[in-house]
Design an enzyme around this catalytic site. Structure first.
Site, PDB file in Angstrom:
ATOM      1  CB  CYS A  95     -32.126  -3.957  22.890  1.00 45.17           C
ATOM      2  SG  CYS A  95     -32.940  -3.269  24.395  1.00 45.17           S
TER       3      CYS A  95
HETATM    4  N1  LIG Z   1     -33.092   0.509  27.062  1.00 48.03           N
HETATM    5  C1  LIG Z   1     -34.140   0.053  26.507  1.00 48.03           C
HETATM    6  O1  LIG Z   1     -34.502   0.598  25.489  1.00 48.03           O
HETATM    7  C2  LIG Z   1     -34.685  -1.495  26.782  1.00 48.03           C
HETATM    8  C3  LIG Z   1     -35.796  -2.072  25.922  1.00 48.03           C
HETATM    9  C4  LIG Z   1     -36.346  -3.054  26.160  1.00 48.03           C
HETATM   10  C5  LIG Z   1     -35.616  -3.807  27.195  1.00 48.03           C
HETATM   11  N2  LIG Z   1     -34.857  -3.507  27.854  1.00 48.03           N
HETATM   12  C6  LIG Z   1     -34.061  -4.476  28.904  1.00 48.03           C
HETATM   13  O2  LIG Z   1     -34.453  -3.911  30.065  1.00 48.03           O
HETATM   14  C7  LIG Z   1     -33.629  -4.317  31.037  1.00 48.03           C
HETATM   15  C8  LIG Z   1     -32.883  -3.051  31.848  1.00 48.03           C
HETATM   16  O3  LIG Z   1     -32.205  -2.095  30.872  1.00 48.03           O
HETATM   17  P1  LIG Z   1     -31.981  -0.662  31.041  1.00 48.03           P
HETATM   18  O4  LIG Z   1     -31.920   0.089  29.632  1.00 48.03           O
HETATM   19  O5  LIG Z   1     -33.315   0.030  31.668  1.00 48.03           O
HETATM   20  O6  LIG Z   1     -30.853  -0.523  31.929  1.00 48.03           O
HETATM   21  P2  LIG Z   1     -30.406   0.614  32.726  1.00 48.03           P
HETATM   22  O7  LIG Z   1     -28.854   0.408  32.819  1.00 48.03           O
HETATM   23  O8  LIG Z   1     -30.635   2.107  32.071  1.00 48.03           O
HETATM   24  O9  LIG Z   1     -30.882   0.698  34.079  1.00 48.03           O
HETATM   25  C9  LIG Z   1     -30.722  -0.579  34.851  1.00 48.03           C
HETATM   26  C10 LIG Z   1     -30.758   0.020  36.322  1.00 48.03           C
HETATM   27  O10 LIG Z   1     -30.588  -1.015  37.226  1.00 48.03           O
HETATM   28  C11 LIG Z   1     -29.853  -0.533  38.515  1.00 48.03           C
HETATM   29  N3  LIG Z   1     -29.276  -1.837  38.831  1.00 48.03           N
HETATM   30  C12 LIG Z   1     -28.333  -2.589  38.539  1.00 48.03           C
HETATM   31  N4  LIG Z   1     -28.393  -3.832  39.492  1.00 48.03           N
HETATM   32  C13 LIG Z   1     -29.114  -3.464  40.529  1.00 48.03           C
HETATM   33  C14 LIG Z   1     -29.428  -4.139  41.441  1.00 48.03           C
HETATM   34  N5  LIG Z   1     -28.995  -5.150  41.880  1.00 48.03           N
HETATM   35  N6  LIG Z   1     -30.516  -3.525  42.482  1.00 48.03           N
HETATM   36  C15 LIG Z   1     -31.046  -2.294  42.000  1.00 48.03           C
HETATM   37  N7  LIG Z   1     -30.601  -1.547  41.082  1.00 48.03           N
HETATM   38  C16 LIG Z   1     -29.677  -2.267  40.080  1.00 48.03           C
HETATM   39  C17 LIG Z   1     -28.519   0.212  37.741  1.00 48.03           C
HETATM   40  O11 LIG Z   1     -28.051   1.167  38.613  1.00 48.03           O
HETATM   41  C18 LIG Z   1     -29.599   0.961  36.438  1.00 48.03           C
HETATM   42  O12 LIG Z   1     -29.948   2.109  37.020  1.00 48.03           O
HETATM   43  C19 LIG Z   1     -32.452  -4.964  30.295  1.00 48.03           C
HETATM   44  O13 LIG Z   1     -32.515  -6.264  30.512  1.00 48.03           O
HETATM   45  C20 LIG Z   1     -32.563  -4.525  28.964  1.00 48.03           C
HETATM   46  O14 LIG Z   1     -32.100  -5.358  27.875  1.00 48.03           O
HETATM   47  C21 LIG Z   1     -34.009  -2.165  27.684  1.00 48.03           C
END
Ligand SMILES: NC(=O)c1ccc[n+]([C@@H]2O[C@H](COP(=O)([O-])OP(=O)(O)OC[C@H]3O[C@@H](n4cnc5c(N)ncnc54)[C@H](O)[C@@H]3O)[C@@H](O)[C@H]2O)c1
Length: 416
Positions: free
Chosen positions: A258
């Site tokens: 983030c």
């Molecule tokens: N990690 C955090 O603390 C956090 C906090 C707030 C917001 N976010 C936001 O949330 C979003 C996700 O972050 P995250 O940390 O969960 O990422 P992550 O990488 O942990 O998880 C994302 C998942 O999406 C899957 N994926 C990718 N493309 C795909 C598709 N086309 N179809 C199905 N699955 C697919 C990946 O395999 C992965 O498992 C981002 O935009 C991030 O900025 C993250």
């Protein structure tokens, strides 16, 4: 109870899927990674905040799948895929666009679609909506569309999905109302904004606020190093003011998916409008320079002890980007390791959350043995499982970039 689909079962999507399932909803979770689907269907979690024990009672409610057709039976579909940066530090929306395309092919009349991935203002309406409308259905009439930012903080236990207020912004008032109803199932408070754009920008403001304030204390820490003043004493003192001051701690730099990434989503959007947001760029510059400052501080500590970096053994304690989690994305520790390796140091690391770092050719070493044989131990991420008094009493030199040894005074200990 609506049946809920979640696309992307990572740090954000999995806890969300669990929250909906625990509230009694049937949940279909989709992920592009077959290992995650397999793990979940075997009841194994790969996210620290979710125990296997929490998954066990949800087996009947939470189904992981790789078939988009399984989303057809859902009343709501939430998109939680990554939104990283390209190599030139511009928004990389490919994951979201891929997910949108696949969803569009199975979109059903009456469904609610919510984007949770962090992104720049305008993404929901300008990028996601047109792809979903390729289905032949119209947003606001045939299906509902909203943005709702995720506020999860991995490792945090004092605020949960339920107790953290949830923002929603709909493409129409009816879209916002549908989103409010959905999140009311799992959140005590849902705050409705007038547009998706306001909700998209609110999330970026939250993260930019942190990035700017962390940059400020990181810069002050560098100044304190020159002035010979203890930055931690200064921050502790300022934090006694009961109003008008909010505490931020310096460290080795920013990591995770983030803070190092999100501000550049807004900078990109601003540039499209001939606007150059200087706070964002400056904070990014200061925070990105912090690992180099830390590597130099390690080199200086070795030098003061009559040793060169070249050939010295340096043990890095903690390589994930924050304490208590195993996420190494954008972790400043990786930069510090690379910089020290380039200077010829013999670098090893200990991190019970990160068994190996294949791209750096390293695996986590046994702490006790390594502390005895190293020239210097650097506390980069202060996992609570490590006994830092023991670290200071065993390693010949210790540099603490997290202030975790406050309260310990020893001639071999240097704090940021
Ligand atoms: N990690 C955090 O603390 C956090 C906090 C707030 C917001 N976010 C936001 O949330 C979003 C996700 O972050 P995250 O940390 O969960 O990422 P992550 O990488 O942990 O998880 C994302 C998942 O999406 C899957 N994926 C990718 N493309 C795909 C598709 N086309 N179809 C199905 N699955 C697919 C990946 O395999 C992965 O498992 C981002 O935009 C991030 O900025 C993250």
């Amino acid at each position: 109870m609506p049946r809920v689909g979640i696309i992307g079962l990572g740090y954000v999507g999995l806890p969300l899927a669990v929250a909906f399932a625990e509230a009694g909803n049937e949940v279909v979770g989709l992920d592009a990674d077959p290992r995650k689907i397999e793990a979940l269907n075997e009841g194994r979690s790969y996210v620290e905040d979710i125990d296997d024990a929490a998954l066990a009672p949800l087996a009947d409610h939470l189904c992981a799948s790789s078939e988009h057709a399984d989303l057809k039976s859902c009343q709501a579909v939430v998109i939680c895929v990554p939104t990283p940066l390209t190599n030139s530090r511009e928004p990389d929306l490919t994951y979201m666009l891929d997910a949108a395309g696949a969803l569009s092919a199975v979109l059903q009349p009456g469904q609610l679609v919510v984007l949770e991935s962090t992104t720049y203002p305008g993404t929901t309406r300008e990028r996601l909506l047109p792809i979903l409308e390729e289905s032949g259905l119209s947003a606001g009439t045939d299906f509902h569309l909203a943005f709702s930012p995720e506020r999860i903080d991995p490792g945090r236990t004092d605020y949960t999905v339920r107790t953290t207020p949830k923002l929603v912004g709909g493409v129409t008032e009816a879209c916002a109302e549908r989103a409010r109803e959905l999140y009311s199932l799992i959140c005590d408070e849902v705050v409705v904004l007038s547009t998706p754009e306001a909700a998209e920008l609110a999330k970026l403001l939250e993260n930019i606020f942190r990035s700017v304030n962390i940059a400020l204390v990181n810069e002050l820490a560098q100044l304190c190093d020159r002035l010979g003043i203890d930055i931690w004493e200064v921050i502790d003192a300022a934090a006694t003011k009961p109003f008008g001051f909010m505490r931020f701690d310096p460290g080795p730099g920013m990591g995770g998916h983030c803070l190092p990434v999100d501000p550049f989503y807004l900078a990109f959007k601003a540039r499209e409008h001939d606007f150059y947001p200087e706070f964002i760029e400056l904070a990014g510059k200061v925070n990105r320079a912090q690992p180099a400052f830390c590597a130099e501080r390690i080199a200086r500590t070795l030098n003061d002890a009559g040793k060169s970096v070249n050939g010295s053994k340096v043990l890095i304690l903690g390589v994930s980007y924050k304490a208590g989690v195993g996420d190494i994305r954008e972790s400043p520790a990786l930069q510090i390791v690379k910089l020290l390796q380039e200077l010829g140091a013999d670098v090893s690391y200990h991190d019970s959350h990160v068994p190996e770092l294949p791209e750096l050719g390293l695996a986590s070493v046994d702490l006790d043995d390594a502390l005895r044989s190293t020239d210097l131990a650097a506390i980069v991420t202060a996992h609570p499982s490590v006994d830092y008094e023991e670290v200071v009493s065993t390693a010949p030199l210790v540099v603490d970039f997290r202030g975790t040894t406050r309260g310990i005074e020893a001639p071999n200990l240097i704090r940021l």
